[in-house]
Design a protein around this motif. Structure first.
Motif, PDB file in Angstrom:
ATOM      1  N   ARG A  45       0.832  -1.215   0.000  1.00 46.29           N
ATOM      2  CA  ARG A  45       0.000   0.000   0.000  1.00 46.29           C
ATOM      3  C   ARG A  45       0.860   1.255   0.000  1.00 46.29           C
ATOM      4  NH1 ARG A  45      -5.396   0.320   1.220  1.00 46.29           N
ATOM      5  NH2 ARG A  45      -5.020   2.306   2.279  1.00 46.29           N
ATOM      6  N   ASN A  46       2.099   1.132   0.485  1.00 49.56           N
ATOM      7  CA  ASN A  46       2.967   2.300   0.587  1.00 49.56           C
ATOM      8  C   ASN A  46       4.047   2.331  -0.484  1.00 49.56           C
ATOM      9  OD1 ASN A  46       2.372   3.847   3.323  1.00 49.56           O
ATOM     10  ND2 ASN A  46       2.106   1.676   3.740  1.00 49.56           N
ATOM     11  N   ILE A  47       4.020   1.379  -1.429  1.00 48.48           N
ATOM     12  CA  ILE A  47       5.009   1.352  -2.503  1.00 48.48           C
ATOM     13  C   ILE A  47       4.355   1.747  -3.819  1.00 48.48           C
ATOM     14  CG2 ILE A  47       6.422  -0.180  -3.922  1.00 48.48           C
ATOM     15  CD1 ILE A  47       7.239  -1.662  -1.495  1.00 48.48           C
ATOM     16  N   ASN A  48       4.977   2.710  -4.481  1.00 49.34           N
ATOM     17  CA  ASN A  48       4.544   3.108  -5.813  1.00 49.34           C
ATOM     18  C   ASN A  48       5.500   2.457  -6.809  1.00 49.34           C
ATOM     19  OD1 ASN A  48       4.010   4.418  -8.265  1.00 49.34           O
ATOM     20  ND2 ASN A  48       3.346   6.280  -7.223  1.00 49.34           N
ATOM     21  N   LEU A  49       4.989   1.548  -7.619  1.00 48.23           N
ATOM     22  CA  LEU A  49       5.844   0.823  -8.558  1.00 48.23           C
ATOM     23  C   LEU A  49       6.333   1.712  -9.698  1.00 48.23           C
ATOM     24  CD1 LEU A  49       3.879  -2.554  -8.777  1.00 48.23           C
ATOM     25  CD2 LEU A  49       5.845  -1.980  -7.338  1.00 48.23           C
ATOM     26  N   ARG A  50       5.763   2.883  -9.835  1.00 45.68           N
ATOM     27  CA  ARG A  50       6.135   3.792 -10.924  1.00 45.68           C
ATOM     28  C   ARG A  50       7.255   4.743 -10.516  1.00 45.68           C
ATOM     29  NH1 ARG A  50       3.315   5.865 -15.400  1.00 45.68           N
ATOM     30  NH2 ARG A  50       4.760   7.174 -16.562  1.00 45.68           N
ATOM     31  N   GLU A  51       7.218   5.188  -9.270  1.00 41.96           N
ATOM     32  CA  GLU A  51       8.231   6.147  -8.846  1.00 41.96           C
ATOM     33  C   GLU A  51       8.641   5.870  -7.406  1.00 41.96           C
ATOM     34  OE1 GLU A  51       6.425  10.183  -7.431  1.00 41.96           O
ATOM     35  OE2 GLU A  51       5.451   9.658  -9.315  1.00 41.96           O
TER      36      GLU A  51
ATOM     37  N   LYS B  63       9.639   6.501  -3.473  1.00 40.69           N
ATOM     38  CA  LYS B  63       9.080   7.377  -2.430  1.00 40.69           C
ATOM     39  C   LYS B  63      10.039   8.512  -2.120  1.00 40.69           C
ATOM     40  CE  LYS B  63       7.136   7.291   2.234  1.00 40.69           C
ATOM     41  NZ  LYS B  63       6.774   6.441   3.400  1.00 40.69           N
TER      42      LYS B  63
END
Length: 321
Positions: free
Chosen positions: A82-88, A90
């Protein structure tokens, strides 16, 4: 007393009954029978030393134990994803460990030789290794540029959303596959790339500054101002003796990385721009140290053997014996 045993404990005797003797048939078992009896004991109804009830309790315990572990793992993964953005990432730019100062890389590179590129001009087998390494490096540039989100870019072209710029591998001049990237001659080619940093936007030098090599200054002046938004690249021998041992450098397709390839935003199929550097006639039978550096207002340069920044070091050795 009959059928009783006596054990002396602190000068006194304690009466303990003797252990029941084993049945006579158990005393004369063969090895194979003992193994079968260890697996299943018909007298006690035990399997591998445990009764069915004992195995049931043990199974229930481990089922609950591993169910709790699986629940903890699933909860942790749910919170993590939920806290990981696979695109960019953190943490970006100054907040990240990478920082905001991109370095340079070069190809071909061999893990056996490290920064040294060596081949014998008279033995084609020694140069084939480097040709193969460059072929492998350029393979993505040849194969995947027919995808839908590729766009032919220019200094006056606006990049479409979720699109990436084409890189034309036919513009590398004499550093082409047909020419074996110069490794069939005494002027080999090295491909320079800028390391990717998410969201980093270069600040360009559109006018020559103090400290720029003369050939770079001349190359900048030949370009119209509209085409000077580039991260410039210059290469030279590291020491005076290294500078004397080459006839200079050619750069393909130009002297830098065009600004329209930036910023890097981790869009699918993105490929880093390249500058092919042809090293002109390095003196044979001697190691020549070469440094290439990037020029931009927000690229900090530091040379030397340790803690190098904004530049890359490699060595050329061409044997003619």
């Amino acid at each position: 007393m009959e059928n009783e045993d006596y054990i002396e404990v602190e000068n006194s005797f304690v009466e303990t009954p003797l252990r029941a003797p084993l049945p006579p048939r158990v005393l004369h078992l063969t090895t194979r029978q003992k193994i079968k009896r260890a697996i299943y004991n018909p007298d006690t109804k035990q399997i591998l030393g445990r009764t069915s009830a004992s195995w049931g309790r043990l199974g229930i315990f481990y089922a609950i134990f591993y169910a709790v572990l699986a629940g903890i793992f699933a909860t942790g993964m749910h919170v993590l994803l939920r806290n990981i953005n696979l695109r960019e990432p953190k943490w970006k730019l100054n907040e990240s460990l990478i920082g905001t100062n991109p370095g340079l890389g070069f190809r071909p590179i061999s893990f056996e030789e490290g920064a040294l590129i060596w081949y014998n001009r008279n033995k084609s087998s020694t140069s084939e290794k480097w040709v193969k390494l460059v072929d492998e490096f350029l393979e993505p540039y040849r194969e995947i540029q027919n995808r839908k989100n590729f766009q032919k870019c220019g200094f006056k072209t606006k990049l479409k959303p979720n699109s990436v710029c084409l890189i034309d591998v036919t513009q590398f001049g004499r550093c082409s596959a047909e020419n074996q990237y110069g490794y069939n001659s005494s002027s080999p080619c090295v491909f320079i790339k800028l390391n990717k940093i998410f969201g980093w936007v270069p600040k360009f030098y559109t006018k020559p500054i103090s400290g720029m090599p003369r050939d770079l200054v001349e190359a900048m002046k030949k370009l119209p101002k509209s085409q000077r938004n580039q991260i410039w690249v210059s290469c030279n021998g590291e020491d005076p003796v290294d500078k004397e041992n080459t006839d200079g450098f050619n750069y393909y397709p130009g002297r830098g990385f065009p600004g329209y390839y930036y910023p890097y935003l981790n869009i699918e199929n993105y490929l880093s721009p390249l500058v092919a550097v042809e090293i002109l006639n390095p003196k044979p039978n001697i190691i020549i140290n070469i440094e290439c550096r990037a020029w931009a207002k927000n690229i900090f340069y530091k040379g030397g053997k340790y803690d190098r920044q904004g530049s890359v070091h490699f060595e050329i050795l061409i044997d003619m014996k």
